[in-house]
Design an enzyme around this catalytic site. Sequence first.
Site, PDB file in Angstrom:
ATOM      1  N   ASP A   1       0.841  -1.204   0.000  1.00  0.00           N
ATOM      2  CA  ASP A   1       0.000   0.000   0.000  1.00  0.00           C
ATOM      3  C   ASP A   1       0.874   1.251   0.000  1.00  0.00           C
ATOM      4  OD1 ASP A   1       0.888  -0.204   2.588  1.00  0.00           O
ATOM      5  OD2 ASP A   1      -1.103  -0.102   3.523  1.00  0.00           O
ATOM      6  N   SER A   2       2.212   1.055  -0.007  1.00  0.00           N
ATOM      7  CA  SER A   2       3.131   2.176  -0.242  1.00  0.00           C
ATOM      8  C   SER A   2       2.896   2.759  -1.634  1.00  0.00           C
ATOM      9  CB  SER A   2       4.589   1.728  -0.089  1.00  0.00           C
ATOM     10  OG  SER A   2       4.839   0.567  -0.850  1.00  0.00           O
TER      11      SER A   2
ATOM     12  N   GLU B   1       8.923  -4.302  10.629  1.00  0.00           N
ATOM     13  CA  GLU B   1       9.384  -3.015  10.091  1.00  0.00           C
ATOM     14  C   GLU B   1       9.935  -2.140  11.206  1.00  0.00           C
ATOM     15  OE1 GLU B   1       6.707  -1.174   7.331  1.00  0.00           O
ATOM     16  OE2 GLU B   1       7.828   0.694   7.290  1.00  0.00           O
TER      17      GLU B   1
ATOM     18  N   LYS C   1      -1.417  -9.432   2.773  1.00  0.00           N
ATOM     19  CA  LYS C   1      -0.689  -9.002   3.980  1.00  0.00           C
ATOM     20  C   LYS C   1      -1.567  -8.035   4.762  1.00  0.00           C
ATOM     21  CE  LYS C   1       3.148  -6.161   3.768  1.00  0.00           C
ATOM     22  NZ  LYS C   1       2.722  -4.943   4.475  1.00  0.00           N
TER      23      LYS C   1
HETATM   24  O1  KIV Z   1       3.598  -1.128   1.619  1.00  0.00           O
HETATM   25  C1  KIV Z   1       4.780  -1.516   1.656  1.00  0.00           C
HETATM   26  O2  KIV Z   1       5.589  -1.235   0.757  1.00  0.00           O
HETATM   27  C2  KIV Z   1       5.187  -2.316   2.796  1.00  0.00           C
HETATM   28  C3  KIV Z   1       6.649  -2.579   2.964  1.00  0.00           C
HETATM   29  C4  KIV Z   1       7.354  -1.359   3.385  1.00  0.00           C
HETATM   30  C5  KIV Z   1       6.909  -3.714   3.860  1.00  0.00           C
HETATM   31  O3  KIV Z   1       4.386  -2.728   3.560  1.00  0.00           O
END
Ligand code: KIV
Length: 272
Positions: free
Chosen positions: A52-53, A190, A121
């Site tokens: 979700d980044s 994290e 996730k």
């Molecule tokens: O959304 C993402 O990119 C993540 C990673 C930083 C683990 O959850």
Amino acid sequence: MSTAKKEYKRITTKTLVDMKQNGEKISMLTAYDFTMAKIVDSAGIDVILVGDSASNVMAGHETTLPITLDQMIYHASSVVRAIERSLVVVDLPFGSYQSDPKEALRSAIRIMKESGAHAVKLEGGKEIKESIKRILNAGIPVMGHLGLTPQSIYKFGTYTVRAKEEEEAEQLKEDALMLEKTGCFAVVLEKVPAKLAEEVAKSISIPVIGIGAGGGVDGQVLVTHDMLGMTHEFSPRFLRRYLDLYNEMTKAFQGYISDVKSGDFPNSKEQY
Ligand code: KIV
């Protein structure tokens, strides 16, 4: 523990658990689109995270909170069309699983059915246990995410290292154990102290994949745009940059602009 690198035709959730048992580190990177996913997959990455980044990297939001389930499905579908070998894990976005287990299951089913991804996730520990169980009961593999969970940024108030204090560290250890017992196939840790992350990795049988969690865990994940140096305002200590694409791309764009303006592009061989 064997050090020989095994060739895997296709990475599954079971492959990752085998890798941990064999002492082989797991590599994971993010991708949100077809072209990037194709390069990352053919480079030989084990896991592609449709994180979700994307909310920050692709859409320019300050946090991961605004991205929607429909947008995550769009990104995930583009990634799935590109891959031949990697395991594709997709983040359940903020607001798509927190209210109750039924909603969590509905969201996870939409991701699996509409994108063709292999796993989801979720961020959190004991507070989302029932949702994780419900998703697992439907046959959907789940990766956990503990420590600095960016969907809770307004609760934390800061992006600094989590679980430095005893109480939070103990809770994190309990949550990691719970995720293993409930049936998650892996967990992301994290931005937590390296010593704590190593202790967690040693205490559970499922792989622990770290980001800012030191080298004592079973694998590493980075945001692809960060490790390529495309995002240059963001410089946490844990980030290793493998390229300086921001500057390389700027030079390429400036070269193109200059060639167009001068009339050098296209030349006689670049036309019909
Ligand atoms: O959304 C993402 O990119 C993540 C990673 C930083 C683990 O959850």
